[in-house]
Scaffold this motif. Structure first.
Motif, short mmCIF file in Angstrom:
data_model
loop_
_atom_site.label_atom_id
_atom_site.label_comp_id
_atom_site.label_asym_id
_atom_site.label_seq_id
_atom_site.Cartn_x
_atom_site.Cartn_y
_atom_site.Cartn_z
N ALA A 71 0.84 -1.21 0.00
CA ALA A 71 0.00 0.00 0.00
C ALA A 71 0.87 1.25 0.00
CB ALA A 71 -0.92 -0.01 1.22
N VAL A 72 1.93 1.23 0.79
CA VAL A 72 2.83 2.38 0.84
C VAL A 72 3.59 2.53 -0.47
CG1 VAL A 72 4.74 3.45 2.07
CG2 VAL A 72 3.01 2.19 3.34
N LEU B 228 1.43 4.37 -2.78
CA LEU B 228 1.41 5.79 -2.45
C LEU B 228 2.63 6.50 -3.03
CD1 LEU B 228 0.30 5.94 1.30
CD2 LEU B 228 -0.91 6.97 -0.64
N THR C 14 5.56 10.94 3.80
CA THR C 14 4.81 10.00 4.64
C THR C 14 5.32 10.08 6.06
OG1 THR C 14 6.32 8.16 4.19
CG2 THR C 14 4.41 8.40 2.73
N CYS D 233 -7.12 8.66 -1.50
CA CYS D 233 -6.21 7.83 -0.71
C CYS D 233 -6.68 6.38 -0.72
CB CYS D 233 -6.11 8.36 0.72
SG CYS D 233 -4.98 7.44 1.78
N VAL E 182 -4.26 3.31 -2.16
CA VAL E 182 -3.67 2.30 -1.29
C VAL E 182 -4.27 0.91 -1.57
CG1 VAL E 182 -3.10 3.96 0.51
CG2 VAL E 182 -5.25 2.70 0.65
#
Length: 351
Positions: free
Chosen positions: A238-239, A242, A250, A341, A345
């Motif tokens: 997920a990161v 991003l 972050t 978002c 993600v």
């Protein structure tokens, strides 16, 4: 886990530590004395027809007193006066999920004082619940307490931790009080009456807040205790999505309650959790949710974890209808950012 994933986790931890230290040291350099009048209940609430004024006055007093219990360890950390045995650390679900003697002391103090003044009210506390089943909310007034949110930060001497006291009525959050003793900030939120930091009202979703997009956002996430390969992959992927999409930066702060308060006041723009089994509990949400919603933020679920995350129209619950028992959450300064978002993600967009 791959070397790149290990490197990413180390970087995330380092950025959280840096942010915490900067917040602490800048407060010390400012030379601003602790001023008790900043911690009074805002006069606009006291003069209103708010139904929870007495509960709010009590919660503010208790949060401030419990915060004092935390300061000795913070001041002694790293000095000859530090004695880690004084914390009397006890593990709960795993080595990284633990409580200190101050957690227990704070919760016992807060609960006993609430029972003296409101004997008919229910109380849900993190330490009293332990690893057992969390009691369900009813129509009865119910206090939800996190005696120290960010216990790992607290034990390590990082200043990002807080006392969190929330009140629910008719099964929904109504009031939230959050006190972070080492940054000396008191957050207050009351449903329909606004949010405040140290007595100053937080602005709603206007101006820069209203126009924030993911690309220019400070995005926060919390990894929690997940240790399975599937869970780790889910969180790290997920990161990665991003970063591939592009964000301003972050952060991982280690205190879910402060995450929500910092989104409420615009220090961060969006926070999410729940990609694996790392989701939060009612005491991580309740008080911070009120502060965030009253500051014009949107809070919803990052994805459906069970049917309780859905409203009657089968959309994800949000705002005061948010499912406090869910492990899935996303909160941002505007609704478009929350949805953006979520899409990124979860990998539902081509970035």
């Amino acid at each position: 886990m791959s070397n790149s994933s290990h490197s990413f986790l180390l970087i995330a931890a380092a950025t959280a530590a840096t942010m915490a230290v900067c917040a602490f040291t800048s407060g010390k350099r400012s030379g601003v004395p602790h001023s008790q009048h900043h911690f009074n209940v805002p006069p606009e609430i006291l003069k209103s027809d708010c139904q929870c004024k007495q509960e709010l006055i009590l919660a503010v007093r208790l949060a401030l007193e419990a915060g004092k219990n935390m300061t000795e360890h913070y001041h002694n950390k790293g000095t000859a006066d530090e004695n880690i045995q004084d914390l009397d650390i006890s593990c709960k679900s795993c080595q990284s999920d633990f409580a200190t003697a101050i957690d227990v002391k704070n919760e016992n103090f807060i609960s006993s004082e609430i029972r003296k003044q409101f004997p008919d009210h229910k109380i849900i506390g993190e330490e009293d619940t332990g690893t057992g089943a969390i009691p369900k909310l009813t129509s009865n007034p119910t206090w939800i307490i996190d005696p120290i949110d960010g216990t790992t930060n607290f034990a390590s001497g990082l200043p990002l931790s807080c006392v969190s006291i929330g009140l629910c009525r008719e099964g929904q959050p109504e009031m939230g009080v959050v006190y972070a003793p080492m940054t000396n900030e008191l957050y207050i939120g009351v449903k329909n009456y606004g949010s405040f930091r140290n007595g100053i009202r937080l602005v709603g979703c206007t101006g820069e807040k209203a126009n924030k997009t993911l690309s220019d956002s400070v995005v926060c996430f919390e990894f929690g205790y997940s240790s399975t390969q599937e869970g780790i992959d889910s969180m790290v992927d997920a990161v990665k999505r991003l970063l591939q999409h592009g964000v301003r930066t972050t952060r991982t702060l280690g205190s879910g309650v402060l995450d929500l308060c910092y989104v409420a006041c615009g220090r961060m723009d969006v926070v999410y959790t729940g990609m694996a089994e790392e989701g939060w509990k009612p005491w991580d949400y309740c008080a911070g949710l009120v502060v965030a919603v009253e500051a014009g933020c949107e809070i919803s679920h990052i994805k459906k974890r069970n049917e309780d995350d859905l409203a009657g129209d089968k959309t994800l619950r949000k705002g005061y209808d948010f499912n406090l028992y869910s492990k899935s959450m996303v909160c941002g300064v505007n609704s478009d950012l929350v949805e953006q978002c979520r899409q990124v993600v979860l990998g539902l967009t081509g970035n």
